[in-house]
Write an enzyme that holds these catalytic residues in place. Sequence first.
Site, PDB file in Angstrom:
ATOM      1  N   ARG A 278       0.807  -1.219   0.000  1.00 55.23           N
ATOM      2  CA  ARG A 278       0.000   0.000   0.000  1.00 55.23           C
ATOM      3  C   ARG A 278       0.843   1.273   0.000  1.00 55.23           C
ATOM      4  NH1 ARG A 278      -5.246  -0.060   2.501  1.00 55.23           N
ATOM      5  NH2 ARG A 278      -4.545  -1.932   3.584  1.00 55.23           N
ATOM      6  N   CYS A 346     -26.886  -2.586  -7.961  1.00 57.16           N
ATOM      7  CA  CYS A 346     -28.179  -2.714  -7.307  1.00 57.16           C
ATOM      8  C   CYS A 346     -28.083  -3.271  -5.894  1.00 57.16           C
ATOM      9  CB  CYS A 346     -29.098  -3.569  -8.171  1.00 57.16           C
ATOM     10  SG  CYS A 346     -29.369  -2.751  -9.738  1.00 57.16           S
TER      11      CYS A 346
HETATM   12  N1  LLP Z   1       2.928  -9.208   3.036  1.00 60.75           N
HETATM   13  C1  LLP Z   1       1.908 -10.029   3.318  1.00 60.75           C
HETATM   14  C2  LLP Z   1       2.207 -11.399   3.702  1.00 60.75           C
HETATM   15  C3  LLP Z   1       0.591  -9.574   3.241  1.00 60.75           C
HETATM   16  O1  LLP Z   1      -0.414 -10.386   3.524  1.00 60.75           O
HETATM   17  C4  LLP Z   1       0.318  -8.237   2.855  1.00 60.75           C
HETATM   18  C5  LLP Z   1      -1.045  -7.730   2.733  1.00 60.75           C
HETATM   19  C6  LLP Z   1       1.431  -7.409   2.549  1.00 60.75           C
HETATM   20  C7  LLP Z   1       2.713  -7.925   2.664  1.00 60.75           C
HETATM   21  C8  LLP Z   1       1.276  -5.982   2.099  1.00 60.75           C
HETATM   22  O2  LLP Z   1       0.671  -5.188   3.044  1.00 60.75           O
HETATM   23  P1  LLP Z   1       0.569  -3.611   2.797  1.00 60.75           P
HETATM   24  O3  LLP Z   1       1.967  -3.027   2.875  1.00 60.75           O
HETATM   25  O4  LLP Z   1      -0.050  -3.391   1.473  1.00 60.75           O
HETATM   26  O5  LLP Z   1      -0.292  -3.126   3.913  1.00 60.75           O
HETATM   27  N2  LLP Z   1      -7.464  -5.469   0.768  1.00 60.75           N
HETATM   28  C9  LLP Z   1      -7.092  -4.797   1.998  1.00 60.75           C
HETATM   29  C10 LLP Z   1      -5.634  -5.037   2.367  1.00 60.75           C
HETATM   30  C11 LLP Z   1      -5.256  -6.494   2.475  1.00 60.75           C
HETATM   31  C12 LLP Z   1      -3.817  -6.710   2.836  1.00 60.75           C
HETATM   32  C13 LLP Z   1      -3.454  -8.129   2.719  1.00 60.75           C
HETATM   33  N3  LLP Z   1      -2.086  -8.432   2.970  1.00 60.75           N
HETATM   34  C14 LLP Z   1      -7.419  -3.317   1.882  1.00 60.75           C
HETATM   35  O6  LLP Z   1      -7.916  -2.889   0.840  1.00 60.75           O
HETATM   36  O7  LLP Z   1      -7.215  -2.576   2.815  1.00 60.75           O
END
Ligand code: LLP
Length: 421
Positions: A278, A346
């Site tokens: 992110r 919807c």
């Molecule tokens: N590494 C692992 C093992 C992970 O499961 C994740 C995210 C990351 C790295 C990366 O995390 P980040 O730096 O992006 O926070 N769909 C959700 C977020 C799900 C995150 C899943 N795992 C949302 O839209 O907030």
Amino acid sequence: MDHFLYRNGQLHAEDVPLAEIAATVGTPVYCYSTATLKRHYRLFTEALSPLPHLVCFAVKSLSNVAVLKTLGDLGAGMDVVSGGEYRRARAAGVPGDRIVFSGVGKTREEMRLALTEGIRQFNVESEPELRALSEVCVSLGVTAPITLRVNPDVDARTHEKIATGKKENKFGIPISRASEIYAEAAGLPGIDVVGIDVHIGSQLTALEPFEQAYLKVADLTQRLRAEGHDIRRLDLGGGLGIPYSRSNDAPPLPLDYGALIKRTVGHLGCEIEIEPGRLISGNAGVLVSRIIYVKQGEGRDFLILDAAMNDLIRPSMYGAHHDIVPLAEPAVAVQPHVYDVVGPVCETGDTFARARPLPALRQGDLVAFRSAGAYGAVMASEYNSRPLIPEVLVKEDHFAVIRARPSFDEMLARDTLPPWL
Ligand code: LLP
């Protein structure tokens, strides 16, 4: 900082007016900034230097091959969680020795793919996975470098759906049983234990949970070394949050996160890996949408957009906030109008924002959802038979479509009729 700014009264992506992209490609459309992607990747490499390290971009956050290649060409590694993501990273030219494979449910087929094509390490999440990987390695006559993902039982203080570091979560092996499981791993054929992995959640807005987890990892490193394991790599996961709203307190900066890593595990002489998604991709993308109708309801006005929950599911799924801004810069002193911002799907869940103060807007106006680069396009679906929307990458004063909008014919062609119809 991102590169989506107003210039001459128009919201730009770098040097390109977003309205120009909307006119050429149509709406809704995801649009990403090369400069922002690169800048955010570099913030992490700078924050970790001079420790030996690899920043592995979490492909799940934004998996378009052009984005992966933009980062891969800078030297980024990739964190993948499926055979599909592994293939994307490879298609972007990232060599196997810069790809780490995470995820609780890797299949033997996915293991074979990565072992055959090249892999930096598997982050193994359970004993059955460990045994399966050993069997696959033996059958192929190869050895797999692995870490075990430990579950440190730390509260990441984030949305419950994206917290992963508590003992009740499905992720990792209990840290309390680490000695026992590392001993089993060390004895298995085809397995080379290289380190420890941890990831406690996503959109973390404070450093303390990271600190708790990394101190536990530091302790565990010493203990496992004393037990004879050559722990030389620490994968510290992703999860650093981003500001979704300009009015919110800003989450910690990568520089402070890097300092925390150095303070907690920097003395161990390990190579450090992190898996940010992110923070690299989130503010590097916007979703541009057109207002189809402005509808007066009972006691509220609705902006009905041509984007919907199937294009950007975060508000309906997590109650997430995305700033929404008009592409035409509003006058400074303009009196805000309050709208419910919704899509055409919807169900009532197809609501992006309730009672959102915005400048007065009209049918046909264009708006952008900010911070939509991460977990936007990748979570899209065709619900309501709305084809996936295109993706565009901007670099300075030019842009290119990096995923075309599928035609309705292409969408329909995927369905086939059984012989009896
Ligand atoms: N590494 C692992 C093992 C992970 O499961 C994740 C995210 C990351 C790295 C990366 O995390 P980040 O730096 O992006 O926070 N769909 C959700 C977020 C799900 C995150 C899943 N795992 C949302 O839209 O907030």
